[in-house]
Design an enzyme around this catalytic site. Structure first.
Site, PDB file in Angstrom:
ATOM      1  N   LYS A 154       0.831  -1.214   0.000  1.00 42.63           N
ATOM      2  CA  LYS A 154       0.000   0.000   0.000  1.00 42.63           C
ATOM      3  C   LYS A 154       0.866   1.265   0.000  1.00 42.63           C
ATOM      4  CE  LYS A 154      -2.138  -1.862   3.588  1.00 42.63           C
ATOM      5  NZ  LYS A 154      -1.732  -3.264   3.429  1.00 42.63           N
ATOM      6  N   ILE A 155       1.845   1.317   0.902  1.00 40.94           N
ATOM      7  CA  ILE A 155       2.667   2.537   1.022  1.00 40.94           C
ATOM      8  C   ILE A 155       3.636   2.642  -0.159  1.00 40.94           C
ATOM      9  CG2 ILE A 155       4.410   3.704   2.447  1.00 40.94           C
ATOM     10  CD1 ILE A 155       3.026   2.321   4.904  1.00 40.94           C
ATOM     11  N   ASP A 174      10.048  -6.879  -4.845  1.00 44.26           N
ATOM     12  CA  ASP A 174       9.094  -7.377  -3.843  1.00 44.26           C
ATOM     13  C   ASP A 174       9.188  -8.896  -3.871  1.00 44.26           C
ATOM     14  OD1 ASP A 174       6.553  -8.185  -2.519  1.00 44.26           O
ATOM     15  OD2 ASP A 174       6.102  -6.050  -2.622  1.00 44.26           O
ATOM     16  N   CYS A 202       8.888  -2.560   2.987  1.00 42.26           N
ATOM     17  CA  CYS A 202       8.482  -3.945   3.258  1.00 42.26           C
ATOM     18  C   CYS A 202       8.458  -4.170   4.770  1.00 42.26           C
ATOM     19  CB  CYS A 202       9.415  -4.926   2.553  1.00 42.26           C
ATOM     20  SG  CYS A 202      11.102  -4.828   3.127  1.00 42.26           S
ATOM     21  N   PRO A 203       7.800  -5.226   5.230  1.00 38.55           N
ATOM     22  CA  PRO A 203       7.742  -5.454   6.682  1.00 38.55           C
ATOM     23  C   PRO A 203       9.055  -6.017   7.209  1.00 38.55           C
ATOM     24  CG  PRO A 203       6.554  -7.186   5.514  1.00 38.55           C
ATOM     25  CD  PRO A 203       7.004  -6.216   4.471  1.00 38.55           C
ATOM     26  N   THR A 229      11.258   4.381   6.091  1.00 38.25           N
ATOM     27  CA  THR A 229      10.083   4.738   6.900  1.00 38.25           C
ATOM     28  C   THR A 229       9.356   3.460   7.312  1.00 38.25           C
ATOM     29  OG1 THR A 229       8.781   4.967   4.886  1.00 38.25           O
ATOM     30  CG2 THR A 229       9.672   7.010   5.819  1.00 38.25           C
ATOM     31  N   SER A 230      10.047   2.314   7.206  1.00 41.19           N
ATOM     32  CA  SER A 230       9.342   1.054   7.446  1.00 41.19           C
ATOM     33  C   SER A 230       9.619   0.515   8.851  1.00 41.19           C
ATOM     34  CB  SER A 230       9.720   0.056   6.367  1.00 41.19           C
ATOM     35  OG  SER A 230       8.755  -0.958   6.322  1.00 41.19           O
ATOM     36  N   ASP A 255      13.136   7.381   9.482  1.00 38.10           N
ATOM     37  CA  ASP A 255      12.026   7.631  10.407  1.00 38.10           C
ATOM     38  C   ASP A 255      11.970   6.532  11.459  1.00 38.10           C
ATOM     39  OD1 ASP A 255       9.624   9.085  11.227  1.00 38.10           O
ATOM     40  OD2 ASP A 255       8.526   7.299  10.576  1.00 38.10           O
ATOM     41  N   GLU A 260      15.212   1.741  18.418  1.00 41.63           N
ATOM     42  CA  GLU A 260      14.447   2.953  18.741  1.00 41.63           C
ATOM     43  C   GLU A 260      13.602   2.823  20.009  1.00 41.63           C
ATOM     44  OE1 GLU A 260      11.936   3.064  15.140  1.00 41.63           O
ATOM     45  OE2 GLU A 260      10.208   2.725  16.416  1.00 41.63           O
ATOM     46  N   HIS A 292       9.916   8.109  14.251  1.00 41.51           N
ATOM     47  CA  HIS A 292       8.755   7.257  13.915  1.00 41.51           C
ATOM     48  C   HIS A 292       7.476   8.117  13.845  1.00 41.51           C
ATOM     49  CE1 HIS A 292       7.684   2.763  13.927  1.00 41.51           C
ATOM     50  NE2 HIS A 292       6.760   3.426  13.270  1.00 41.51           N
TER      51      HIS A 292
HETATM   52  P1  NAD Z   1       1.846  -3.877   2.872  1.00 43.50           P
HETATM   53  O1  NAD Z   1       1.631  -5.173   3.559  1.00 43.50           O
HETATM   54  O2  NAD Z   1       0.726  -3.273   2.092  1.00 43.50           O
HETATM   55  O3  NAD Z   1       3.111  -4.008   1.889  1.00 43.50           O
HETATM   56  C1  NAD Z   1       4.287  -4.653   2.241  1.00 43.50           C
HETATM   57  C2  NAD Z   1       4.932  -5.170   0.964  1.00 43.50           C
HETATM   58  O4  NAD Z   1       6.185  -5.767   1.316  1.00 43.50           O
HETATM   59  C3  NAD Z   1       4.092  -6.248   0.263  1.00 43.50           C
HETATM   60  O5  NAD Z   1       3.962  -5.951  -1.110  1.00 43.50           O
HETATM   61  C4  NAD Z   1       4.895  -7.520   0.482  1.00 43.50           C
HETATM   62  O6  NAD Z   1       4.760  -8.445  -0.586  1.00 43.50           O
HETATM   63  C5  NAD Z   1       6.306  -6.959   0.559  1.00 43.50           C
HETATM   64  N1  NAD Z   1       7.251  -7.906   1.157  1.00 43.50           N
HETATM   65  C6  NAD Z   1       7.004  -8.856   2.096  1.00 43.50           C
HETATM   66  N2  NAD Z   1       8.146  -9.549   2.352  1.00 43.50           N
HETATM   67  C7  NAD Z   1       9.099  -9.010   1.556  1.00 43.50           C
HETATM   68  C8  NAD Z   1      10.473  -9.307   1.343  1.00 43.50           C
HETATM   69  N3  NAD Z   1      11.062 -10.328   2.001  1.00 43.50           N
HETATM   70  N4  NAD Z   1      11.149  -8.577   0.456  1.00 43.50           N
HETATM   71  C9  NAD Z   1      10.546  -7.577  -0.240  1.00 43.50           C
HETATM   72  N5  NAD Z   1       9.241  -7.257  -0.091  1.00 43.50           N
HETATM   73  C10 NAD Z   1       8.530  -7.971   0.797  1.00 43.50           C
HETATM   74  O7  NAD Z   1       2.371  -2.877   3.994  1.00 43.50           O
HETATM   75  P2  NAD Z   1       2.332  -1.283   3.979  1.00 43.50           P
HETATM   76  O8  NAD Z   1       1.051  -0.822   4.570  1.00 43.50           O
HETATM   77  O9  NAD Z   1       2.740  -0.799   2.644  1.00 43.50           O
HETATM   78  O10 NAD Z   1       3.466  -0.956   5.077  1.00 43.50           O
HETATM   79  C11 NAD Z   1       4.823  -1.260   4.817  1.00 43.50           C
HETATM   80  C12 NAD Z   1       5.595  -1.147   6.107  1.00 43.50           C
HETATM   81  O11 NAD Z   1       5.594   0.214   6.537  1.00 43.50           O
HETATM   82  C13 NAD Z   1       4.962  -1.902   7.293  1.00 43.50           C
HETATM   83  O12 NAD Z   1       5.433  -3.232   7.348  1.00 43.50           O
HETATM   84  C14 NAD Z   1       5.401  -1.118   8.495  1.00 43.50           C
HETATM   85  O13 NAD Z   1       6.533  -1.739   9.052  1.00 43.50           O
HETATM   86  C15 NAD Z   1       5.806   0.241   7.932  1.00 43.50           C
HETATM   87  N6  NAD Z   1       5.008   1.338   8.485  1.00 43.50           N
HETATM   88  C16 NAD Z   1       5.678   2.381   9.079  1.00 43.50           C
HETATM   89  C17 NAD Z   1       4.973   3.455   9.593  1.00 43.50           C
HETATM   90  C18 NAD Z   1       5.672   4.635  10.218  1.00 43.50           C
HETATM   91  O14 NAD Z   1       5.020   5.440  10.914  1.00 43.50           O
HETATM   92  N7  NAD Z   1       6.952   4.833  10.001  1.00 43.50           N
HETATM   93  C19 NAD Z   1       3.568   3.448   9.527  1.00 43.50           C
HETATM   94  C20 NAD Z   1       2.934   2.390   8.895  1.00 43.50           C
HETATM   95  C21 NAD Z   1       3.659   1.335   8.380  1.00 43.50           C
END
Ligand code: NAD
Length: 345
Positions: A154-155, A174, A202-203, A229-230, A255, A260, A292
């Site tokens: 999504k992000i 991905d 990615c997570p 930012t992940s 971020d 942290e 964060h």
């Molecule tokens: P999402 O689940 O929609 O997308 C994650 C993507 O990562 C998916 O397309 C998945 O296939 C891919 N992925 C999974 N394993 C992988 C790997 N080994 N290698 C490469 N890609 C891989 O998640 P999202 O909503 O886009 O959020 C992404 C990340 O952002 C979250 O996991 C979270 O940690 C982080 N996040 C941070 C904040 C912040 O305030 N800084 C806020 C929200 C989310």
């Protein structure tokens, strides 16, 4: 009335959650402390706990919560790497907020990138001191540069759209590429070797921990800008620091940070920071750290509060069924194959 122990409460949490508590008739016990082995007892008498990214929901904590009769762990975040889902299975149901405002995070990543490449953080401090010199503020155009996106969920996808708006060439990696998309997927090695800017979306999992490390930094283009930012654990922070010292990494926008948990979200301005790596990173002119903060928009907080409350209500009022449950049963956590109309256990 459903009682929820709300750990790691900040003032903005209260402001955003209280209206929903009133509207849906749940009671929050707001606690400033984080959830860990020493603070589990504070959930006594509650039906659920509500936790954030730096609460430590490990096996011991889960077992004690189970003994206390807590039925639900409601994450008010998307990421869930701080919860031992395997330990929770069969005992306590875990829910998260899968999407609250992917725009908030993608826009923050863009803000960090622009600040960094146009030296806005330096210029801001200078002009406040009536220093109007431009020396050392040379940036570069984003237009025409190659940005490598790791994680196209999504992000990541919103960040891709923003980058395209700047006229950047976008490549992506991905582990589960999106079918029928117009995203140009490449191998992780190709992305690392050819990107001018790398952004992580990615997570954090066992597979992704330290995916940016000394080896991958070695392969990167000189002057690469790295945005995270992940989750902090995606980057080996010491390797990043070495990459910056050796001038291989041109800039880092962070971020999130590996260690942290005890630092971010708190005012440490009157204290000596014991984390040498973080101190050195912050001292670098080409590193920007936000604590964060990417999720912190009005829209995101309202969505987080409403979804979290609805997750808990869904469980208690819908015979244990909640669409946003993180189930360990099939090992596929989010993309669970079970019928969503069933309980996980
Ligand atoms: P999402 O689940 O929609 O997308 C994650 C993507 O990562 C998916 O397309 C998945 O296939 C891919 N992925 C999974 N394993 C992988 C790997 N080994 N290698 C490469 N890609 C891989 O998640 P999202 O909503 O886009 O959020 C992404 C990340 O952002 C979250 O996991 C979270 O940690 C982080 N996040 C941070 C904040 C912040 O305030 N800084 C806020 C929200 C989310």
């Amino acid at each position: 009335m459903i009682k929820i122990a709300f750990y790691d409460t900040k003032p903005y949490d209260k402001t955003s959650f209280e209206p929903y508590a009133e509207r849906y008739g749940v009671h929050f016990r707001f606690l400033e402390t984080k959830l860990n082995e020493d603070t589990t007892e504070l959930a006594k008498g509650c039906d659920a706990v509500c936790v954030f990214v730096n609460d430590d929901v490990n096996k011991t904590v889960i077992e004690r919560l189970y003994e206390l009769g807590v039925k639900v762990i409601a994450l008010r975040s998307a990421g869930y790497n701080n919860v031992d889902l395997a330990a929770a299975y069969g005992k306590i149901h875990v829910m998260h907020v899968p999407a609250y405002s992917p725009y908030a995070v993608a826009e923050h990543a863009s803000a960090l990138l622009l600040t960094s490449v146009r030296r806005i953080h330096k210029a801001y401090n200078r002009t406040r001191d009536f220093n109007f010199s431009l020396n050392g503020l040379m940036g570069f155009d984003l237009h025409g540069k190659t940005v490598g996106i790791i994680g196209t969920g999504k992000i990541g996808r919103i960040f891709i759209d923003i980058c395209k708006g700047f006229g950047m060439k976008v490549i992506a990696y991905d582990a589960y590429p999106a079918a029928n998309s117009d995203i140009e997927y490449v191998s992780l090695d190709t992305l690392v070797e050819t990107s001018d800017i790398i952004s992580l979306h990615c997570p954090l999992t066992e597979q992704t921990r330290h995916m940016i490390n000394a080896d991958s930094i070695e392969k990167m283009k000189k002057g690469v800008v790295i945005i995270n930012t992940s989750r902090g654990g995606l980057i080996d922070a010491e390797a990043l620091l070495n990459g910056i010292r050796s001038r291989k990494v041109g800039a880092a926008c962070l971020d999130v940070y590996e260690e942290e948990a005890d630092v971010f979200f708190e005012d440490r301005s009157g204290h000596i920071l014991n984390d040498e790596v973080l101190s050195r990173l912050i001292s670098m002119p080409n590193v920007i750290v936000t604590s964060h903060q990417a999720f912190l928009t009005q829209e995101a907080l309202a969505n987080i509060a409403e979804t979290t409350v609805k997750n808990v209500l869904s469980f208690f009022e819908n015979d244990g069924v909640c669409d946003n449950e993180l189930c360990y049963r099939c090992g596929n956590v989010e993309h669970c194959k079970k019928e969503r109309k069933q309980r996980c256990f």
